[in-house]
Motif scaffolding. Sequence first.
Motif, PDB file in Angstrom:
ATOM      1  N   TYR A   1       0.852  -1.179   0.000  1.00 28.18           N
ATOM      2  CA  TYR A   1       0.000   0.000   0.000  1.00 28.18           C
ATOM      3  C   TYR A   1       0.893   1.236   0.000  1.00 28.18           C
ATOM      4  CZ  TYR A   1      -4.268  -2.622   1.224  1.00 28.18           C
ATOM      5  OH  TYR A   1      -5.355  -3.460   1.213  1.00 28.18           O
TER       6      TYR A   1
ATOM      7  N   LEU B   1      -7.505   3.777  -4.107  1.00 24.40           N
ATOM      8  CA  LEU B   1      -8.491   3.377  -3.101  1.00 24.40           C
ATOM      9  C   LEU B   1      -9.579   4.424  -2.919  1.00 24.40           C
ATOM     10  CD1 LEU B   1      -6.133   1.774  -0.439  1.00 24.40           C
ATOM     11  CD2 LEU B   1      -7.312   0.699  -2.365  1.00 24.40           C
TER      12      LEU B   1
ATOM     13  N   ASP C   1      -3.360   0.535  -3.681  1.00 22.76           N
ATOM     14  CA  ASP C   1      -3.080  -0.797  -3.171  1.00 22.76           C
ATOM     15  C   ASP C   1      -1.783  -1.316  -3.789  1.00 22.76           C
ATOM     16  OD1 ASP C   1      -3.612  -1.949  -5.689  1.00 22.76           O
ATOM     17  OD2 ASP C   1      -5.603  -2.662  -5.111  1.00 22.76           O
TER      18      ASP C   1
ATOM     19  N   LEU D   1      -7.246  -0.594   5.059  1.00 21.82           N
ATOM     20  CA  LEU D   1      -6.207  -1.422   4.461  1.00 21.82           C
ATOM     21  C   LEU D   1      -6.417  -2.868   4.906  1.00 21.82           C
ATOM     22  CD1 LEU D   1      -3.054   0.837   5.006  1.00 21.82           C
ATOM     23  CD2 LEU D   1      -4.817   0.971   3.230  1.00 21.82           C
TER      24      LEU D   1
ATOM     25  N   HIS E   1      -5.219  -8.578   1.403  1.00 20.40           N
ATOM     26  CA  HIS E   1      -4.783  -8.073   0.094  1.00 20.40           C
ATOM     27  C   HIS E   1      -3.265  -8.215  -0.054  1.00 20.40           C
ATOM     28  CE1 HIS E   1      -4.060  -5.486  -3.342  1.00 20.40           C
ATOM     29  NE2 HIS E   1      -3.233  -4.780  -2.589  1.00 20.40           N
TER      30      HIS E   1
END
Length: 259
Positions: free
Chosen positions: A190, A220, A214, A235, A239
């Motif tokens: 991120y 985002l 991301d 967050l 991911h």
Amino acid sequence: MEQNLNVAVIQADLIWENPEQNLEVFSKKIDDIQEEVDLIVLPEMFSTGFSMNAESLYEEPNGKAFNWMQEIANSKKVAITGSLIVKEGEQFYNRLYFVFPDGSFEKYDKRHTFTLAKENETYAAGKNRLIVEYKGWKICPLICYDLRFPVWSRNTEDYDMLLYVANWPETRIHAWDILLQARAIENMAYCIGVNRTGMDGNEYNYNGHTAAYDSLGAPLFSNNRSDEFTQVIRLKNEHISSTRNNLKFLADRDRFTLE
């Protein structure tokens, strides 16, 4: 990582060289946050604007704005970060503090001082990069001009989030937009950049573009806003783990050390 991380980014018009008013403004903006957050991110030199008037504006390492950060962290039970003008010994620093909810903290001094504004003639350059561990997340916080130097930002520690606090002017905002996205993609992390808005005392205009990407470079939230706003970003730990498990690009990174 233990959990998802809720990050509140605050894009604001900084009041030029007026720490007391800026702290009042940010106190109000933080009080207005309704969602549950783990981390609050403020711009570079959030109490003064990007000023070279360090002799008049500096605070000691345990100064008023830093104490304010500790009070916010303690009262809101969150971590908070942003940079300040600090004097330690005979040197001035553009120093980022990462303050934890219990009041403990870590610090990072800006490595790449902005020679175009002669920041290097006022502020000493930092020598060490910082990796913060918070709630199971590894965070690399950097400052503004550092964004232009990918070697300094390189993900050699498997950090999960790259964070830039900035006073990045409108005249070069295209570079800000592109480089933030590139840093996310190349580091598979991120990447969040928090900028200011408004006009400073040197008549430089700032149009924000606070953004978050991301680990694949997808935005985002809308990243072209020039108004004042607060955005809470969620967050997701899944991911990071799934992206890196499926796409093992970091395993092929170049190995190097910095002098």
